[in-house]
Write a protein that holds these residues in place. Structure first.
Motif, PDB file in Angstrom:
ATOM      1  N   MET A 306       0.816  -1.217   0.000  1.00 12.86           N
ATOM      2  CA  MET A 306       0.000   0.000   0.000  1.00 12.86           C
ATOM      3  C   MET A 306       0.848   1.264   0.000  1.00 12.86           C
ATOM      4  N   ASP A 309       3.758   3.873  -4.323  1.00 12.55           N
ATOM      5  CA  ASP A 309       2.943   4.570  -5.315  1.00 12.55           C
ATOM      6  C   ASP A 309       3.406   4.140  -6.719  1.00 12.55           C
ATOM      7  N   THR A 344      -4.652  -3.701  -2.495  1.00 17.47           N
ATOM      8  CA  THR A 344      -3.694  -2.829  -1.821  1.00 17.47           C
ATOM      9  C   THR A 344      -3.435  -1.556  -2.641  1.00 17.47           C
ATOM     10  N   HIS A 346      -2.691   2.360  -3.454  1.00 13.27           N
ATOM     11  CA  HIS A 346      -1.756   3.264  -2.776  1.00 13.27           C
ATOM     12  C   HIS A 346      -2.489   4.103  -1.738  1.00 13.27           C
ATOM     13  N   ASP A 347      -2.146   3.898  -0.474  1.00 12.18           N
ATOM     14  CA  ASP A 347      -2.794   4.638   0.610  1.00 12.18           C
ATOM     15  C   ASP A 347      -1.853   4.612   1.822  1.00 12.18           C
ATOM     16  N   GLU A 349      -1.717   6.405   4.561  1.00 12.52           N
ATOM     17  CA  GLU A 349      -2.294   6.461   5.911  1.00 12.52           C
ATOM     18  C   GLU A 349      -2.837   5.104   6.334  1.00 12.52           C
ATOM     19  N   ARG A 350      -3.491   4.418   5.390  1.00 14.12           N
ATOM     20  CA  ARG A 350      -4.027   3.092   5.722  1.00 14.12           C
ATOM     21  C   ARG A 350      -2.882   2.113   6.003  1.00 14.12           C
TER      22      ARG A 350
END
Lengths: 534, 297
Positions: A306, A309, A344, A346-347, A349-350
Motif C-alpha cells: 500500500m 505509489d 492494496t 496506494h494509501d 495512511e491506511r
C-alpha cells in the motif's frame, strides 16, 4: 632520483583539470567513435545477463543468452502471437491423454560444426537439462516439463517424450530456451562454446566483455547475412551508454534502451529504427515470506504494497517505460486482468494504520518500526536492468515514509539470481517474461509452494490446489478462470510487490542494419533477419 | 610538541605577511563550516524523496534542481561535504601518521627493518593505485569505510618513502650523532630530532593530499565501490546523474562543481602552506618550486 618540479600555475591548472575530470570526464568514458556500418560484421550491444556460462543447464539466463545470440534453437519457436511454430521439429503427434508426444526432427539439420542433428542428439540435449538439474544448475526444467522418458528413434528421426502429467501444449513448453538443442557430446566447453543449430556459432567467449560469433555455414533456414557478430556487453543501468554507443557507431543494434527520453530521441530521428513490443514482462519485487523472515508477516507485506505509489514510479521515475498494474500477469495479456480487484491501492495512511494495529510500531523512537522487538531492516536486493535498481530505490524511500527501513543492495545479475535462489533476501527486484510457454503456468510456479521455483517461501493452500488443477486442465477457458483466481489470491495475500509491465525494445542504426525488430517472446535477439543495408 | 609549536610560530608569522594564505584558510574554514552546519544550511532534508517532483530543473525552490527520486540536490551537496571532507581527512591522517611512522623507523634503523618495510612499500606501488584500491574495495564490499581502507592500503607508501628519505638525509648529521653519543634512546631520538626535521615536508604533502584523496574517494564512489545509495556523496551523485546526463545535466554539473571547488581550495592551501613551511621555495607564481626535494635512496 629526481624531485617533481612544478610551477604554481601548473599546479592550479592540474587541479582544475583533475576536478573537471571528476565532474564531467568520468561521465563520458567514451571509447572513441567506432567504424560502424560494416556489411560483414554486426556489432550488437546488450546487457550481459550471464557472465559465466552459456550452458542452458547452468541457469535460465545462460539458456536465454545462448538463444538470444542466435546460437541455440529449440524444436519450436514462438511467433508474434506467442503460438509455438515448428522449428527444428517439423511435425508432431500426441495421444488423447496428452502424455505421449512424438516429435519428428526436420530432415537435413546440422549443427554449426557440420555434425548431423539426429534424434539421439536431440534426446541427449533434452536429457542433459534433467541430468544437471539440482546437481550443478539452477535452471529447473522440471518446472516446465516433467518427462517420464525421452526416447530417440534415429531411423524414423523421431523423439518420443512421455510426460508424467498431461500438457495442453507441449510444443510451447519446448520452445523455451531451456530446451534448446545443442550438441552435448560434441561440445568440449559447453559453458563457453555451446554448439547449436542457430545462424551463428560462438568463436570467442570473453567473460564480461564480449562474445564473438561467426556465421554458421551449415545453417538450415536461409542465408546468414553477416560473416561475424560481435556481441558487446554494455552493463549500464542507465542505458545511456547503449544509446550513445548506437549514435557513435560503436554498435549497430542494441536491445532495451531503458530511458524514455533517449528512446523518444531515437524515435524522432530517421537515422534510427526503434522496435517495441506489447508488455509481456512484469517488473516486480519478490517478498520473501519464508518462515523467520520479517515479510512472513502478512500485515507488513500488505502495508508495503500500500505504501508504494506505483503510478508515480512507473510514470515519473521510469519515465513511462513501465505501465502500472497490480497483478503479476500483465494487463495486456488475455488472462482476466479486468476481473481483478486491487486489494492494496496506494494509501499511505491506511498502510500506517495496518502496521499500528498489528503492533508493528516504532518503540525506540529512531523513526523505524520494530517487529517483535527487532528493528525491521529489509534486505532489498536489486540489479541493473530495465530500471529495476532505480525502482528499488524509489520503493525504499516510500517505505521509509511509513517507517519501514529497506536497505537497497545493487548486485550483478548472476549474484542477484544466486541470492534469489538461496532465499538470502527480503525483497528482490526482478523482471520476468510472464508467458514463457504461451500462458503464465510456469511463471506462476514462483508462488506454488511445492515448486523449486518458489524462491520466496510463499504458501497458500488454495493457491497450491488451484495450481495443481492446471497440471491436468487442458481446456483454455477453464485454465483462464484458474489463472484469474490465482492472480487474485496473490493480490489479496500481498504476496508480491508488482511495479508494472515493461515494453521491450530493440534499437538499430537504420543506415547500416535492416530487420532488427524485437520479438514478442524475449528469447530471440540476433536472428538472420538482421541484414546489412546495401 | 616543540615541533608543533614551531609550526604554529612559523604559521602565525607567515600569515601576517601572506594575505593569500589567509584567504585560502578562510575558504577551507568556510567548507568546514558548511560540513559542520549542514543541517542549518541545507534548505531541505537531503534524503526526503518526493517521487512526483523528480528531475526538476534548478529553480527558486530547488536551487540546483532535484534528482531521480525528487530529492533536493542543493541539500544533498551540502550534506555531501560532511562525507567527503571527513572521509578525506580521516584517510589523509591515517596514511600520513602510519606512513611517516614506518618511514622514520625504516630510516633510523636501516638494515632488515628498512628492507622489510620498503619491500612491502615497493609491492604496493608496483600496482596502479586506483586499480589496487578497486580490488581491495571489491573484496571488502562496497562502502565508504571500505573505500577509505582501500585507499589507505595503497597510499601510505608515499609517506613512508618520503619520511625515510628525509630521515636518511640527516641520519648521519653531527647533531644526530651527538645526540646518540650522549645516550639518547632511539624513541626519543626519532621524536626529538628526526621527525621534526621531516615534519614540514610531510605536513605539506598531507595538506596537498586532502584534495587528491577526496578526488579518489569520489572516484571509487562513482565506480560503485564507495558510498552506497541513498547516501549523499558527491561521487555517487555523479554516478546517479550519469544516466540522465543529456536531459537533466544539473544532476552532474553541481556535484562535479562541488568536487572541483573543494579539491582546488585544498590544493591551493597545500601549495600556500608549502611556501610558508618551506620558505626556501617561496616566491612569485612563476617561480619554480620543488615539491619533493629529498633523494629516495
Amino acid at each position: 632520483m629526481q624531485g617533481i618540479i612544478v610551477t604554481r600555475r601548473g599546479l592550479l591548472t592540474a587541479s582544475a583539470a583533475g576536478a573537471a575530470v571528476a565532474g564531467l570526464g568520468l561521465a563520458g568514458c567514451s571509447s572513441g567513435s567506432g567504424s560502424g556500418g560494416s556489411s560483414t560484421e554486426l556489432k550488437f550491444g546488450c546487457t550481459n545477463f550471464s557472465k559465466e556460462s552459456l550452458d542452458p543447464s547452468n541457469q535460465p539466463n545462460a539458456a536465454w543468452a545462448c538463444m538470444r545470440y542466435g546460437v541455440g534453437e529449440s524444436l519450436f519457436k514462438f511467433d508474434e502471437h506467442m503460438v509455438a511454430q515448428p522449428q527444428l521439429s517439423d511435425t508432431y503427434t500426441v495421444d488423447d491423454e496428452h502424455t505421449n508426444w512424438q516429435f519428428h526432427i526436420r530432415e537435413g539439420l546440422m549443427f554449426s560444426t557440420g555434425t548431423e542433428v539426429t534424434a539421439t542428439k536431440v534426446a541427449e540435449s533434452l536429457q542433459h537439462m534433467y541430468d544437471k538439474e539440482g546437481v550443478e544448475g539452477s535452471s529447473s526444467p522440471s518446472n516446465f516439463m516433467k518427462p517420464a522418458s525421452i526416447t530417440p528413434d534415429d531411423e524414423a528421426r523421431t523423439v518420443t517424450i512421455v510426460t508424467q502429467t498431461p500438457y495442453a501444449d507441449l510444443p510451447a513448453v519446448l520452445a523455451n530456451p531451456l530446451f534448446e538443442i545443442l550438441d552435448i557430446a560434441g561440445s568440449e566447453n559447453l559453458a563457453e562454446k555451446p554448439i547449436g543449430t542457430g545462424p551463428y556459432a560462438v568463436s570467442e567467449f570473453n567473460s564480461g566483455q564480449d562474445v564473438k560469433l561467426t556465421r554458421n555455414e551449415h545453417y538450415w533456414n536461409g542465408e546468414v547475412p553477416y560473416e561475424s557478430v560481435d556481441v558487446i556487453f554494455i552493463d549500464d543501468a542507465s542505458s545511456l551508454t547503449k544509446s550513445m554507443a548506437l549514435q557513435s557507431g560503436d554498435v549497430d543494434v542494441t536491445e532495451n534502451i531503458t530511458a524514455m527520453s533517449d528512446l523518444e530521441k531515437l524515435k524522432d530521428d530517421p537515422d534510427y529504427s526503434v522496435s517495441q513490443t506489447i508488455s509481456m514482462r512484469t517488473g516486480f519485487s519478490y517478498l520473501n515470506a519464508a518462515e523467520g523472515r520479517p515479510l512472513a508477516n502478512k500485515d507488513l507485506r500488505t502495508a508495503i504494497c500500500m505504501a508504494v505509489d506505483d503510478a508515480t514510479i512507473t510514470g515519473t521515475t521510469t519515465g513511462g517505460l513501465y505501465s502500472e498494474g497490480c497483478s503479476v500477469v500483465p494487463s495486456s495479456l488475455d488472462f482476466g486482468y479486468d476481473q481483478l480487484t486491487d486489494a492494496t491501492p496506494h494509501d499511505v495512511e491506511r498502510a500506517k494504520k495496518i502496521l499500528d494495529d498489528a503492533g508493528i510500531v516504532d518503540s525506540d523512537g529512531d523513526g523505524f518500526r520494530e517487529l517483535d522487538g527487532t528493528k525491521i531492516d529489509l534486505d532489498y536486493v536489486t540489479y541493473d536492468s530495465r530500471n529495476l535498481s532505480v525502482m528499488a530505490e524509489a520503493v525504499s524511500t516510500q517505505l521509509a515514509e511509513i517507517g519501514i527501513q529497506a536497505t537497497v543492495t545493487k548486485l550483478d545479475a548472476d549474484t542477484e539470481w544466486d541470492r534469489l535462489v538461496a532465499g538470502e533476501y527480503d525483497m528482490n527486484s526482478s523482471n520476468w517474461m510472464t508467458a514463457q510457454e504461451g500462458d503464465p503456468y510456469s511463471y506462476l510456479a514462483n508462488w506454488y509452494s511445492k515448486s523449486d521455483a518458489n524462491y520466496c517461501g510463499y504458501r497458500n493452500d488454495e493457491y497450491d490446489s488451484l495450481y495443481e488443477q492446471l497440471e491436468t486442465e487442458l481446456d483454455t477457458e477453464e485454465r483462464k478462470k484458474i489463472f484469474v483466481r490465482l492472480q487474485q489470491i496473490l493480490i489479496d495475500d500481498a504476496a508480491v510487490l508488482v511495479h508494472g509491465y515493461y515494453n521491450s525494445n530493440m534499437c538499430s542504426n537504420a543506415k547500416t542494419v535492416s530487420g532488427a525488430t524485437v520479438a514478442t517472446a524475449d528469447y530471440y535477439w540476433i536472428t538472420n533477419a538482421f541484414k546489412p543495408v546495401q | 610538541m616543540s615541533a608543533l609549536r614551531s609550526i604554529w610560530r612559523n604559521t602565525r608569522r607567515a600569515i601576517g605577511g601572506r594575505r593569500i594564505f589567509g584567504v585560502y584558510v578562510a575558504l577551507v574554514v568556510v567548507i568546514i563550516l558548511v560540513a559542520v552546519f549542514a543541517k542549518q544550511i541545507a534548505p531541505m532534508d537531503p534524503y526526503a524523496a518526493n517521487l512526483s517532483d523528480a528531475f526538476q530543473p534548478p529553480s527558486a525552490e530547488h536551487w540546483f534542481g532535484t534528482d531521480k527520486l525528487g530529492r533536493d540536490i542543493a541539500s544533498r551537496i551540502v550534506y555531501g561535504t560532511r562525507i567527503s571532507l571527513t572521509s578525506a581527512i580521516i584517510l589523509v591522517l591515517t596514511i600520513s601518521v602510519v606512513g611517516s611512522f614506518l618511514g622514520v623507523i625504516a630510516g633510523h634503523f636501516g638494515g632488515l627493518v628498512d628492507a622489510v618495510i620498503m619491500r612491502i612499500s615497493d609491492m604496493m606501488i608496483s600496482f596502479p593505485g586506483i586499480v589496487l584500491a578497486i580490488a581491495v574495495a571489491g573484496l571488502l564490499g562496497a562502502s565508504i569505510r571500505n573505500a577509505i581502507i582501500a585507499l589507505a592500503v595503497v597510499s601510505w607508501t608515499k609517506y613512508a618513502r618520503l619520511a625515510r628519505s628525509l630521515v636518511l638525509k640527516i641520519r648521519h648529521s653531527d647533531f644526530v650523532t651527538a645526540a646518540e653519543l650522549s645516550g639518547t634512546r632511539p624513541g626519543r631520538l626519532m621524536r626529538r630530532y628526526l621527525l621534526p626535521s621531516a615534519l614540514p615536508t610531510l605536513v605539506i604533502t598531507a595538506a596537498t593530499d586532502i584534495g587528491t584523496m577526496m578526488l579518489e574517494l569520489a572516484g571509487l564512489s562513482f565506480l560503485g565501490f564507495g558510498a552506497q545509495p541513498p547516501q549523499a556523496e558527491w561521487g555517487l551523485m555523479l554516478n546517479e546523474g550519469r544516466a540522465y546526463l543529456l536531459d537533466s545535466p544539473w544532476l552532474m554539473i553541481f556535484p562535479g562543481a562541488a568536487i572541483s571547488v573543494t579539491v582546488i581550495v585544498f590544493n591551493l592551501l597545500g601549495d600556500a602552506l608549502r611556501d610558508i613551511l618551506d620558505p626556501r621555495h617561496a616566491g612569485q607564481d612563476e617561480d619554480v618550486v620543488e615539491l619533493v626535494p629529498a633523494p629516495l635512496s
